[in-house]
Design an enzyme around this catalytic site. Structure first.
Site: not given
Ligand code: UDX
Ligand code: ADP
Length: 465
Positions: A163, A223, A279
Site C-alpha cells: 500500500e 515498498k 511507516c
Molecule cells: C508514508 C508514505 O508516504 C506512504 O506512501 C506509505 O504508504 C506510508 O508511509 P505517511 O506516513 O502516511 O505515508 O505520511 P507522509 O505524508 O509520507 O508523511 C510522513 C512524515 O513525514 C510526516 O510526519 C510528515 O509530516 C513528514 N514530512 C513529509 C515532512 O516532514 N516533510 C515533507 O516534506 C514530507
C-alpha cells in the site's frame, strides 16, 4: 480469468479500512468484508454516526456511507469471512519488535504469521493471499511455507500488493494511485492467474498501464525502498535546516531552488520538526536490520543515518525551546498546537510531538496540548509507551484541552507540532495578549506568518530560518 466475487481483509486499521472502502465503492459486484479481532474497532466502523469511524481521513465517511452494508461489511467473524472469500488481504500491523532477537529494529511478524495459520486452518478451497501490510523482503516465503505444510490439497497463491497511500490523503491516493504494484509468481499459470485477478480489481478504476507486475521479492523490497527514499528526502532537507539556522540561509528558499530542478523535484522537501508515522522509521529500521543480517554493514549504516538525523531534528527542536526560555522550562506552561504526526489524520504513531513532549517533561515543563483530532487518552498512551517516567507523572504534567486559546492562555511558549490548516487562521493577537511575556512561538512546521507574529510582539523561531 479467475473472477473474484468475495474478498476478505484481515485488519481494519488505517490501511485495511480505507483501502477496502475504496475497493468496495469501485467494485459494487464484489462483496468485501473487513474483519478484525478488535470488537470495539469493528463496532466503530459499523457506527451509524460516521464521525465515530476509528480512522479519520478526508473523504472516508462519504465512501463508507456509499458502500457499507451494500457490498462493504465490517465483522469480527474472521473465520467465516476467510472461508467464503476467494481472495484474502492481510492488513494487520507489523510494529517494530519490542523483545528478543531484532528488538528495536526488526518487524514483528507475529500477527502476520497468526493470519497465515488461521487461513491455513480454515480454508477449504483455493485462496489467493495478498500481503497488504508492509513486510520485510521474503516474508511471502514464510506464508507460503505455512500454507504448504498445512496438510490440505488446496492451491494457495501468495501476492505482494504493498500500500502506498499516505495518511491524510488516503482516499485521493487510492482513487488516483500513481501506480499499483503486484508481486507474484509469474512462472506458473496459477501464479499469473492470481496476478491478473488482483489486477482486474484495480482496473475497475485505474488504467492498466498503472499496474506494475514484478516478482514477489521486488514488490516487497520496493515498498521498503520507497519509504526509505521519501524519509531520506525529509532527513536531507532537515539536515540542511540546521545549517540554514547558522548561516542566514532560508530552508524554504533552498528547498524551492533545488526542487525546481526536475531531476530533484519539489515534493517531500518541507523541513519540519521531524517525520513521524507508522511507516518511515519502522521500514528503515527493518531495512537496516535486513542489511545487517546479510552482512551489508555499509548499506545498513547509510540508511541508519536517515533515522539519526530525524532523532537529531526532534531533539534540536526541544533543546531550542529550553535554551530560548532562558535555559529552563521547569514549571513553565508550554502550549502544543498539534499532536498527530501530520495534518488531517488522528494517527499519532511515532509522532514528533511525543518525543518533544518527553524531552520537555524531563525538564519538568507543564504541557497543554490542543489537537483537533487526538484525544488526551491517546497522548498519554503515546507517552507511557516511551516508558521514560511513571505514568502518573505523565498524566500530572500533560493535559489536553478542546480550545486552542485555552491551551495557549498563560503559556510561556507555543510550539507548533502538526501543520493543521486551522492554526494559520487563529487570532494570534488574542493568543499573544493572554500569554506570559516574552511570548515565544516555536513553529516546527513553518506554517505561521512569522513577520506578522513578530509585529504583534512574539519571539518567533522557525525551522531552518
Ligand atoms: C508514508 C508514505 O508516504 C506512504 O506512501 C506509505 O504508504 C506510508 O508511509 P505517511 O506516513 O502516511 O505515508 O505520511 P507522509 O505524508 O509520507 O508523511 C510522513 C512524515 O513525514 C510526516 O510526519 C510528515 O509530516 C513528514 N514530512 C513529509 C515532512 O516532514 N516533510 C515533507 O516534506 C514530507
Ligand atoms: P495499519 O496502519 O497497518 O493499518 P493498524 O494497527 O491501524 O495498522 O491496524 C491493524 C489492525 O489489524 C488492528 O486493528 C488489529 O486489531 C488487527 N489485527 C491484528 N492481528 C489480527 C488478526 N490475527 N486477525 C484479525 N485482525 C488482526
Amino acid at each position: 480469468m479467475k473472477k473474484i466475487s468475495k474478498i476478505c481483509c484481515i485488519g481494519a486499521g488505517y490501511v485495511g479500512g480505507p483501502t477496502m472502502a475504496v475497493i468496495a465503492s469501485k467494485c459494487p459486484e464484489i462483496k468485501v468484508t473487513v474483519v478484525d479481532v478488535n470488537p470495539e474497532r469493528i463496532a466503530r466502523w459499523n457506527s451509524d454516526n460516521l464521525d465515530e469511524l476509528p480512522v479519520y481521513e478526508p473523504g472516508l465517511k462519504e465512501v463508507v456511507a456509499g458502500a457499507r452494508n451494500r457490498n462493504l461489511f465490517f465483522s469480527t467473524d474472521v473465520e467465516q469471512s476467510i472461508r467464503e472469500a476467494e481472495m484474502i488481504f492481510i492488513s494487520v500491523n507489523t510494529p517494530t519488535k519490542t523483545y528478543g532477537k531484532g528488538k528495536g529494529m526488526a518487524a514483528d511478524l507475529k500477527y502476520v504469521e497468526l493470519c497465515a495459520r488461521q487461513i491455513a486452518d480454515v480454508a477449504t478451497e483455493d485462496k489467493i493471499i495478498v500481503e497488504k501490510s508492509t513486510l520485510p523482503v521474503r516474508t511471502a516465503q514464510t506464508i507460503r511455507t505455512i500454507m504448504e505444510n498445512c496438510g490440505k490439497h488446496i492451491n494457495f497463491q501468495i501476492l505482494s500488493n504493498p500500500e502506498f497511500l499516505a495518511e491524510g490523503t488516503a482516499i485521493a491516493d487510492l482513487q488516483n494511485a500513481d501506480r499499483v504494484l503486484i508481486g507474484g509468481d509469474r512462472s506458473t499459470p496459477e501464479g499469473r492467474e492470481a496476478i491478473d485477478a488482483l489486477a482486474s480489481i484495480y482496473e475497475h478504476w485505474l488504467s492498466p498501464d498503472k499496474i506494475l507486475r514484478t516478482n514477489l521479492w521486488s514488490s516487497e523490497l520496493s515498498k521498503l525502498t520507497a519509504n526509505a527514499f521519501l524519509a531520506q528526502r525529509v532527513s536531507s532537507i532537515n539536515s540542511i535546516s540546521a545549517l540554514c539556522e547558522m548561516t542566514e540561509a532560508d530552508v524554504d528558499e533552498v528547498a524551492g531552488a533545488i526542487g525546481a530542478d526536475s531531476r530533484i523535484g519539489s515534493k517531500f522537501l518541507k523541513a519540519s520538526v521531524g517525520f513521524g508515522g507508522s511507516c518511515f522509521q519502522k521500514d528503515i529500521l527493518n531495512l537496516v536490520y535486513i542489511c545487517k543480517s546479510l552482512g551489508l554493514n555499509d548499506v545498513a549504516e547509510y540508511w541508519q543515518g536517515v533515522i539519526d538525523i530525524n532523532n537529531y531534528q526532534k531533539r534540536r527542536f526541544a533543546e531550542k525551546i529550553v535554551t530560548s526560555l532562558f535555559n529552563t522550562v521547569a514549571g513553565k506552561k508550554i502550549a502544543f498546537l498539534g499532536w498527530a504526526f501530520k495534518k488531517d489524520t488522528n494517527d499519532t504513531r511515532e509522532t514528533a510531538a511525543m518525543y518533544v513532549a518527553d524531552y520537555l517533561l524531563d525538564e519538568t515543563a507543564n504541557i497543554t496540548v490542543y489537537d483537533p483530532k487526538v484525544t488526551q487518552t491517546q497522548m498519554l498512551t503515546d507517552l507511557n509507551y516511551l516508558a521514560t517516567r511513571e505514568e502518573s507523572k505523565n498524566s500530572a504534567m500533560l493535559h489536553s484541552v478542546k480550545d486552542p486559546y485555552e491551551a495557549c492562555k498563560d503559556a510561556h511558549a507555543v510550539a507548533i507540532l502538526t501543520e493543521w490548516d486551522e492554526f494559520k487562521g487563529y487570532d494570534w493577537q488574542k493568543i499573544y495578549d493572554n500569554m506570559k511575556k516574552p511570548a515565544f512561538v516555536f513553529d516546527g512546521r513553518n506554517i505561521v506568518d512569522a513577520e506578522k507574529l513578530r509585529n504583534i510582539g512574539f519571539k518567533v523561531s522557525q525551522i531552518g530560518k
